[in-house]
Design an enzyme around this catalytic site. Sequence first.
Site, PDB file in Angstrom:
ATOM      1  N   GLU A  68     114.865 -63.157 -29.864  1.00  0.00           N
ATOM      2  CA  GLU A  68     114.276 -62.222 -28.889  1.00  0.00           C
ATOM      3  C   GLU A  68     113.661 -63.015 -27.719  1.00  0.00           C
ATOM      4  OE1 GLU A  68     110.190 -61.054 -27.971  1.00  0.00           O
ATOM      5  OE2 GLU A  68     110.434 -60.312 -30.030  1.00  0.00           O
ATOM      6  N   HIS A  69     112.900 -64.056 -28.029  1.00  0.00           N
ATOM      7  CA  HIS A  69     112.327 -64.890 -26.960  1.00  0.00           C
ATOM      8  C   HIS A  69     113.435 -65.502 -26.108  1.00  0.00           C
ATOM      9  CE1 HIS A  69     107.894 -65.865 -27.808  1.00  0.00           C
ATOM     10  NE2 HIS A  69     108.179 -64.866 -28.615  1.00  0.00           N
TER      11      HIS A  69
END
Lengths: 421, 419
Positions: A68-69
Site C-alpha cells: 500500500e505504501h
Amino acid sequence: MISKKINKIDLTYYYEQLSNGFKIYYLNVPNKKEYMVTLVTKYGSNNNEFNVNNKAYKKPLGIAHFLEHKNFEQESGEKPFEFYEKSGSMVNASTSFDYTAYYCAGTTNFKENLEYLLKFVSEPYYTDENVEKEQGIIAQELKMYNDNPEEILVRTLRESVFHNKPVKYDIGGTVDTIKEITKEDLYDCYNTFYSPNNMYLVITGNFDKDEAHNIIMKSNYATKNNVEFKLPEIKENDKVVVKNKTITGDIAVDKLLIGIKINRDTLGKTDDKEKRLYIKIIENLLFGRTSEFLEEAHLNNLFTYFEQYTSKVDNYTVLILNAITTEKDKLLKKIEQTLENIKIDESSFERIKKVLLADYIKGSESVEEMNFDLMMDELENEEIEDNYYETVKNLDYSTLLNILNKIDFTNKSVIIMEKNN
Amino acid sequence: MKTTYDEKRGYRIHLYKTDKFKQTTIKISLKEPIKKENITKRSLLYNVLFSSSKKYNSERKINIRKEELYSMNLQFLNNRIGNYLNTTLTIKCLDEKYTEKGILEQSISLLSDLLLDPLIEDNHFRKDKVDLYKEKMKTRLSTLKEDAPLYAAIRAKEVYDDSVLSYRVIGYIEDIDPLNEYNLYEYYKEMIKTNIIDFYVVGNIELEEIESYIDKYFSKLFNNSSNPDNYELNTKITNEKSYTETINNEQSILIILSKLDKPTYYERYYVSSFLSYILGGGTSSKLFNIIREQESLCYYINSNYRMFDNVLSINSGIDNTNYKKAVKLIKKIIKDIQNGNISEEEINNCKTLINNDFDAIDENAASIINYMIDVDTLKLDELDKRREKINKVTKEEIVNLSKKIKIQNIYLLEGVKND
C-alpha cells in the site's frame, strides 16, 4: 447499469460489473459539494500465503501494508500526494486484515482525480532503493504502535482467541519481517491480488455518474486481465486458544480486555446479516450505556473507562469488552455474574432497534460514511444492503432470545495488563 | 447568516438555517477567563453536571432518555481559546421529518435539565457523585504518559514556561483532593452567573422558533457578561532552549515550539497559514518530503500554528539516535524558507486548499458552527474578506514572516527501550 433505491434514506445507488469482473458502485448524495472515491482490493494482511498456477507462495508478514505504501511510487517520479494537493483534494490509503483501500476526496477536479487514482494504483513501480527507503518509514510507524499499550493488549487478545486465522498477526508485520521484503515479493503480490475481478470501486457524493463511467472505461481497469489465485483453507477451532493471560506494561492503571468468541454458524438458521445485528443488540443491551451492568459497575467505581464492541472475522464474531480499572477482580466478577444471569427485556430490545434505525438515517447524510458502508457491504456480502431499515424493523424478540441461548459466553479469553513494578 | 443578540437575555443565539441536513445541531458554549486554579474544578464539574440531573438522576437514565429521543447525540468538552477556558455541550438530533413532532423541543429540554437543573441536596452536589468522579479523574490523569504524543505535547509547553500556554486543560491530579460537593456547587453557580454564554444552532428551523424554545428552557440564565474584544495571548519571546526527558518506549517524540516575533494581525491570521502549510502542513510539505520521504527518519511529521497563542509547533516521532540529525535538518528547512526557497506552486496550492475549505464550510454543521464562532464570537473577518486577503498573499510576505520565527523550545521525549 442497475439502479436501486435504498429504503428510507432517499438515496439511489447504481451498480455495474465490467466483463473482466471489476465492479463499480455509484451513489449520489444530494446537497453535497464533496465526493469520495475508493478503489479497493480484497487483499489484506491475512493473505500472505497463496497459490498461483500450482505454485505456492509464502510472503513476509506485513507485505500488504508495505505494498500500500509503495503503490504511491511512480516511475515518472510524480508524487500522488502532490498531484492531489494541487487541486486542494486529498488522497490516502489504508490496509486492513482483508482489504486494502485507496481513496481520494475533494470538491473540485473530480474527473482528473478519479482518472489519476485509477492510473497510479494500476502502475506499480518498485525498485531496490525505494523499497529500502520505505523500511525506515514503516519501522517508525510500527514502533509508534508498539508504544501504545492498547495495541499490545489487542494483539494479545487476537493471539489468544484465534488458533489459525491470520488476524492473530499484526497488519503491518514486525520491524524484522518488513526487512525481508524485496521488490520481487511486492510484484508477486501485486500481480496476484490487484486483478480487476478482485477489485472494486465505490464513488459517493457529488459527481456525474456518466462522466465517471466514461473515465473508468478508458482506464487500465477496463482492459486489465485477471490472474487466478487460490487461498489456503484455514481451519479454525471454535474454542479460544487461551482462556486467561496476564501481561505487563508501562502503565499506571491495569487494563482488561475480554473477547467472547462466537461462531455464527452455530446460531441457527437465521440469515447471517441478521445474526450480526442480533449480536450487536445483545452486546449493547448487556454492556452498553443503558445496561444495568454498566450502571452498577460505574457506581461502584469498578472502571475508569469501559467500552464494548464486536469484531467480525469470517464466520466468527468476537464480542469485546475493554476496560481501564483499578478493581480488575471485582470488575471481572461483575462481568461473569452478568453473563451467568442474562436478562434482556423486550422494551429495551425495541429501544435499541430505534437507535439503530436513527443512527442509520444520521449516517446517510455523510459522503464518507456512505462510502464506507458501501465498501463494507461489497466486501462482506458482495451486494449492497438496500433494505437495512426493514431488516432492523423486523428483528424480533423471540429470535433474539433463541440466539442468546445458543451463544456460549464461557468461550472467552480474558487478557489482563498489569503495571510493571 | 443571521445572528441575534438580545440584551435582555444572558446569552446570544446564533442560527444558520438550512434544510441540507437530516439533523439539527445545537452547541452551548460557556467561557470565562482562564485561571489555573479553576481548570481541574471545571473538568470535574462538567463530569458531575452532565452525568445526572434532578429529573434523570443517573447516567443510565440520561442515556435511556437520549435513546428514546431517537439516539440523540450529546457531547461535552473543555478546551482553551486563547486566554479563555471554554466548555461546550453539543447535541445533534434527528429531524422531525424522520421522527415525530416535538422531538427537538424535548431534546432542548433535556439539555436544559443537564445544565440548569442539577441533582443537588441542601445547596450542594451529591457527595457520592462528586467523590466518584474525583476518583475516576485521578485514575484517568495518572495514565497520561501512556499516550506519548499527547504527553509530549503537554510537557513541551510545561517545561518551557508557566504562562497560560502551559496550562493542562485536562486538569491536575494535585488539584483534585481539595474539591468537594460544596465548593464545586459554588463554582457551578458562579459559572452560570458570570460566564459568557452562546448558543450556536444549525438546522431547518426559523429563528423565532428556536428562540422561543431556548427562552422557554433557559430562562434561568441571566447575566451581564459580554463577549470580550480580544482572545489573544500575550506571548514573550525568549532564547532557544532544549529539554529532554526519557520514557520506556521504542520511539522518541520530538516537538519544536516556536513563536513569531510581533506578527501583525494580517500576518497572524493570513500569512501564517501559508507558512505553516509550506513548512509542514501536508503530504507535500517540506518537512514531509525531506524528513520522511528523503531521509526515512519518521512516519509522521507536521507543523501547525495556533493563531491566538502565536505558537508554531513541529511534531514528529523518530528514533533517539536520529535526534541531532532531525533537528539540524528541520532548522535547515526553516532557514531555506527564510532565504526565499518557496515556489509559486507551493503558494498556489495553499491558496487552492484554503479556498476549497472556504467553499466547504457549509458542508457540515461542525464547520458552520466553527465559522459562526470565528466571525460572531472571535471577531475574525467574514468569508468574503478572508477570500480577498488570502488570494493576495505574496511570497515576499511569507518569507518576511518566516524571518520572525524564533525557536523557543526543542523538546525530546526520548524513548530508551531497546537501548
